[in-house]
Every structure is written in C-alpha cells, then in structure tokens.
Design an enzyme around this catalytic site. Structure first.
Site, PDB file in Angstrom:
ATOM      1  N   GLY A  10     -67.711  19.034  45.260  1.00  0.00           N
ATOM      2  CA  GLY A  10     -68.771  18.563  44.366  1.00  0.00           C
ATOM      3  C   GLY A  10     -68.303  18.625  42.923  1.00  0.00           C
ATOM      4  NE  ARG A  72     -69.489  17.994  49.059  1.00  0.00           N
ATOM      5  CZ  ARG A  72     -69.538  19.105  48.343  1.00  0.00           C
ATOM      6  NH1 ARG A  72     -68.643  20.037  48.517  1.00  0.00           N
ATOM      7  NH2 ARG A  72     -70.483  19.266  47.436  1.00  0.00           N
ATOM      8  CG  ASP A 103     -65.325  27.808  49.644  1.00  0.00           C
ATOM      9  OD1 ASP A 103     -65.683  26.672  49.260  1.00  0.00           O
ATOM     10  OD2 ASP A 103     -66.063  28.571  50.271  1.00  0.00           O
ATOM     11  CB  THR A 125     -68.239  26.027  42.931  1.00  0.00           C
ATOM     12  OG1 THR A 125     -69.588  25.998  43.419  1.00  0.00           O
ATOM     13  CG2 THR A 125     -67.770  27.462  42.911  1.00  0.00           C
ATOM     14  CB  ILE A 126     -72.638  24.282  39.646  1.00  0.00           C
ATOM     15  CG1 ILE A 126     -73.227  23.744  40.949  1.00  0.00           C
ATOM     16  CG2 ILE A 126     -72.068  23.181  38.787  1.00  0.00           C
ATOM     17  CD1 ILE A 126     -74.539  23.002  40.745  1.00  0.00           C
ATOM     18  CG  ASP A 127     -73.150  26.455  44.832  1.00  0.00           C
ATOM     19  OD1 ASP A 127     -73.862  25.782  44.074  1.00  0.00           O
ATOM     20  OD2 ASP A 127     -73.058  26.242  46.049  1.00  0.00           O
ATOM     21  CG  ASP A 129     -70.101  30.105  46.189  1.00  0.00           C
ATOM     22  OD1 ASP A 129     -69.213  29.444  45.607  1.00  0.00           O
ATOM     23  OD2 ASP A 129     -70.708  29.689  47.184  1.00  0.00           O
ATOM     24  NE  ARG A 162    -101.019  20.935  40.086  1.00  0.00           N
ATOM     25  CZ  ARG A 162    -100.748  19.758  39.540  1.00  0.00           C
ATOM     26  NH1 ARG A 162     -99.691  19.612  38.762  1.00  0.00           N
ATOM     27  NH2 ARG A 162    -101.529  18.738  39.764  1.00  0.00           N
ATOM     28  CG  MET A 169     -77.673  22.256  43.734  1.00  0.00           C
ATOM     29  SD  MET A 169     -76.238  21.251  43.336  1.00  0.00           S
ATOM     30  CE  MET A 169     -76.754  19.668  44.013  1.00  0.00           C
ATOM     31  N   GLY A 170     -77.300  26.192  45.288  1.00  0.00           N
ATOM     32  CA  GLY A 170     -76.831  27.523  45.689  1.00  0.00           C
ATOM     33  C   GLY A 170     -76.853  27.588  47.205  1.00  0.00           C
ATOM     34  NE  ARG A 267     -99.503  18.982  43.466  1.00  0.00           N
ATOM     35  CZ  ARG A 267     -99.873  17.929  42.730  1.00  0.00           C
ATOM     36  NH1 ARG A 267     -98.969  17.261  42.047  1.00  0.00           N
ATOM     37  NH2 ARG A 267    -101.146  17.564  42.675  1.00  0.00           N
ATOM     38  CG  HIS A 273     -76.689  15.749  43.220  1.00  0.00           C
ATOM     39  ND1 HIS A 273     -77.542  15.560  44.276  1.00  0.00           N
ATOM     40  CD2 HIS A 273     -75.492  16.084  43.741  1.00  0.00           C
ATOM     41  CE1 HIS A 273     -76.880  15.769  45.406  1.00  0.00           C
ATOM     42  NE2 HIS A 273     -75.642  16.091  45.114  1.00  0.00           N
ATOM     43  CD  GLN A 275     -79.755  22.679  40.096  1.00  0.00           C
ATOM     44  OE1 GLN A 275     -79.681  23.888  40.180  1.00  0.00           O
ATOM     45  NE2 GLN A 275     -80.070  21.916  41.129  1.00  0.00           N
ATOM     46  NE  ARG A 276     -72.309  18.346  41.867  1.00  0.00           N
ATOM     47  CZ  ARG A 276     -72.313  18.013  43.159  1.00  0.00           C
ATOM     48  NH1 ARG A 276     -72.678  18.887  44.069  1.00  0.00           N
ATOM     49  NH2 ARG A 276     -71.947  16.825  43.538  1.00  0.00           N
TER      50      ARG A 276
HETATM   51  O1  F6P Z   1     -70.715  22.849  46.040  1.00  0.00           O
HETATM   52  C1  F6P Z   1     -71.668  22.896  45.069  1.00  0.00           C
HETATM   53  C2  F6P Z   1     -72.916  22.132  45.458  1.00  0.00           C
HETATM   54  O2  F6P Z   1     -73.484  21.695  44.265  1.00  0.00           O
HETATM   55  C3  F6P Z   1     -73.903  22.946  46.312  1.00  0.00           C
HETATM   56  O3  F6P Z   1     -74.714  23.760  45.566  1.00  0.00           O
HETATM   57  C4  F6P Z   1     -74.672  21.861  47.020  1.00  0.00           C
HETATM   58  O4  F6P Z   1     -75.187  22.326  48.250  1.00  0.00           O
HETATM   59  C5  F6P Z   1     -73.640  20.825  47.235  1.00  0.00           C
HETATM   60  O5  F6P Z   1     -72.652  20.997  46.257  1.00  0.00           O
HETATM   61  C6  F6P Z   1     -74.175  19.411  47.195  1.00  0.00           C
HETATM   62  O6  F6P Z   1     -73.140  18.555  47.470  1.00  0.00           O
HETATM   63  P1  F6P Z   1     -73.182  16.975  47.451  1.00  0.00           P
HETATM   64  O7  F6P Z   1     -72.870  16.518  46.068  1.00  0.00           O
HETATM   65  O8  F6P Z   1     -72.123  16.581  48.407  1.00  0.00           O
HETATM   66  O9  F6P Z   1     -74.549  16.564  47.860  1.00  0.00           O
END
Ligand code: F6P
Length: 345
Positions: A10, A72, A103, A125-127, A129, A162, A169-170, A267, A273, A275-276
């Site tokens: 990603g 990927r 990874d 990775t934005i995650d 991890d 509300r 993401m994560g 709600r 995405h 976030q990316r």
């Molecule tokens: O690997 C980072 C990530 O942003 C995860 O948080 C998320 O599950 C995944 O990528 C989403 O990937 P894609 O862009 O393939 O939908």
C-alpha cells in the site's frame, strides 16, 4: 554503483521523499546510477522501469503517492518469478536494490538476498506495525488526517446528540486508532490487539450520557473484532496475493450494535484511503529523508539484507528477517493511558 529502487504494498505519504533522498545522495556523493522499477516487484519481474535521476526526482518531496507507483505483487506466487527478477537485475547490471515496503515487500527482499542480491529495505506502512523500528514514515500523516477528521466530527456529532463511530486503518495493530483516538479525545478507542467488549463500550457511552455530554466519539481500527470469537470485517472473501483480506465494515457493524444496545442514534464513517493520500507531514518528510540517506549509505558500506530503522531518535539498521518475523503491536502502556482517561468501572 548501479542501484534499482522500488516501492511495494500500500502506498504511503513520504515514499517520494525517500526516493528523492536516495537518488540525491547517491548521485551527488557516490556517483551512482539508478533504475526505478514501476509498480513494486511487478516492475522487476516484467522489467518495467523509469529513469531515476536529479531531474525525475525534483519537486517530489511534498507529493503523496509514489512516482514509482506500487502493487502487492507476490513474487513467490508467480511461477518463475524469482528467475525473472534475477534476469532483470542482471540485465541492468545492478549492484544493489533498495526496496521500500512493509513486511510483505521485505519478505521478497529476504528471498533475493538468499539468491545473492544485495538488498536494503526502508520501513514503510501507515499501520506502523513493522518490528524493530519505533516509527514507519507515513504513520504521522495518517494520524494527522484521522485526528483532523475526529476534530471535525465532534461538532456535528454534538449538534445531533449522536454516537459517531470512526473507522481508521490498522490491520493487525491499532497504532492509528490509539494515537488519533487519544489525540482527538475519543470516548472509546478500539484496536485489533483486544477483542471488543460490548458491555464495556455500553458502560462508557452510558457514563458519558449521564455526565451530561449527550454525544460521543468512538474510534475503531479496521482490524478490530466484534468479540473474542468473531472474525475481522471484510469486503468480500477475496484475498490479495499475500493472503490478506480487504478489511472494511467493523465501524458500521459496531455502530449498529451500539444503537441496538443503547438506543442512542449512532452513525459510522470509514476514513479509508483518505488516510494514505496527499502531502506528507513535515515529520514524515524528515523521517523519510533520514531513511533515504541512511539506505544509500548502507548500500555503500556493503551491508545487505538490512532494514534502516528508527530507534529512539537514532537511525540504525537491523536484519530484514527481524522486521518481518512478527508485527509490532500497541503496548499495554498506551491502553493504560486510554483507561486513565475514561470513567472508572
Ligand atoms: O498496509 C497498510 C494498509 O493501509 C492497511 O491498513 C489496509 O488494510 C490496507 O493497506 C489497504 O490496502 P489496499 O490499498 O490494498 O486496499
């Protein structure tokens, strides 16, 4: 030296800053030449390239995405994949490869190192991890975007009395949920590390209402599970080539459950995405640049099979295998911070 570069998995704000730093220092200080492989490992398999020099990497520091594009592609799943990679690397007479990725991407570098290719990795990775590094570039941007969204959701949630669930993401780790949740003052923060305890969620929301604040924000990571036995919420059953499902939907499922159990109108919004995307924060540009400079230095020190990492405030390097062995999850210390801010049971 002749060096190949690619971005896999990603995308992540800051990738262009790494590319720029590697190329600038490589050309200006070491006299290197670069080959950019397009769309991650697919570009190496198919010999799909673009020139990387001072011109093509100029003006990209602040740009999100990656000028090399990403995919990927899992070389292990493609018959003859590694042979094609080796042929491309030989054709371009490359002395080393710099791969930016998480990874999955780095697991391919590990295989190439076993086949005699000099690979250096940059943790992306934005995650956030990846093991062995305290921070992956892109994480700060994702947290900043999520926190701003939570801030914006506050006023509309309050206006309508509300509960607002925010899915961030994560996949395996709740770094974005925990950090943006704390920074945004969320009332409930849920991460993949701990199955959701609905009794506790209801208790916290009722306490909030009883305190006179008749609105609440709940931040949930996409990888969180609704119970001990539930699976992760996915978009269909399709898996990517590394065996990951497309995660999405825990926010909506949770919102429905909250409304059913509390009677409070609820709600859900999935930041997805967003976030990316877009420009990296200054922190991520700085970190990405430090990683890029360290990566090209490692190549010239003759080190291979290493990942540049941040430990404390120091850039150092670790074996690639150590980074992919397991995910770095959120520690108890941060879950204790969350608990400390919530009403006691
Ligand atoms: O690997 C980072 C990530 O942003 C995860 O948080 C998320 O599950 C995944 O990528 C989403 O990937 P894609 O862009 O393939 O939908």
């Amino acid at each position: 030296m002749r060096i190949g570069m690619l971005t896999g998995g990603g995308d992540c704000p800051g990738l262009n800053a790494v590319i720029r730093a590697v190329v600038r220092k490589g050309i200006s200080h070491y006299g290197d030449e670069f080959v950019g492989f397009l769309e991650g490992w697919r570009g190496v398999i198919e010999d799909h390239t673009m020139p990387l020099d001072l011109q093509t990497t100029s003006g990209i520091l602040h740009r999100g995405g990656t000028i090399l594009r990403s995919s990927r592609t899992n070389v292990k799943k493609i018959p003859g994949g590694f042979e094609s990679c080796l042929a491309t690397i030989a054709k371009h007479k490359l002395d080393a490869l710099v791969a930016m990725g998480g990874d999955d991407t780095q697991s391919i570098s590990v295989e190439l190192v076993k086949r005699g290719i000099k690979c250096v990795g940059v943790p992306k990775t934005i995650d956030n991890d990846l093991s062995g590094t305290d921070v992956c570039f892109g994480f700060d941007t994702a947290v900043t975007i999520a926190t701003e969204a939570i801030d914006r959701l506050h006023s509309t949630t309050e206006a309508h009395s509300r509960v607002q669930v925010v899915e961030v993401m994560g996949r395996d780790a709740g770094w974005i949920a925990v950090t943006s949740g704390i920074a945004g003052g969320a009332d409930v923060i849920l991460a993949p590390e701990k199955p959701i305890d609905m009794d506790e969620v209801v208790r916290l929301l009722r306490a909030r209402w009883e305190s006179g604040k008749r609105f609440a924000l709940v931040v949930v990571a996409e990888g969180a599970k609704l119970s001990e036995t539930a699976g992760q919420a996915t978009l269909g059953a399709k898996l990517d080539s590394f065996g990951h499902a497309r995660l999405s939907g825990i926010g909506q499922a949770l919102a429905e459950e909250i409304e059913k159990l509390t009677g409070y109108e609820t709600r859900s919004v999935n930041l997805g995405h967003t976030q990316r995307g877009g420009t990296p924060t200054a922190y991520d540009r700085m970190l990405a640049t430090r990683y890029g400079v360290a990566a090209i230095d490692l190549v010239h020190q003759g080190k291979t099979g290493r990942l540049v990492v941040l430990q404390g405030n120091k850039i150092t390097d670790i074996p690639l295998e150590d980074a992919i062995a397991k995910n770095r999850t959120v520690g108890e210390d941060l879950f204790e911070v969350i608990k400390g801010l919530q009403p006691k049971a």
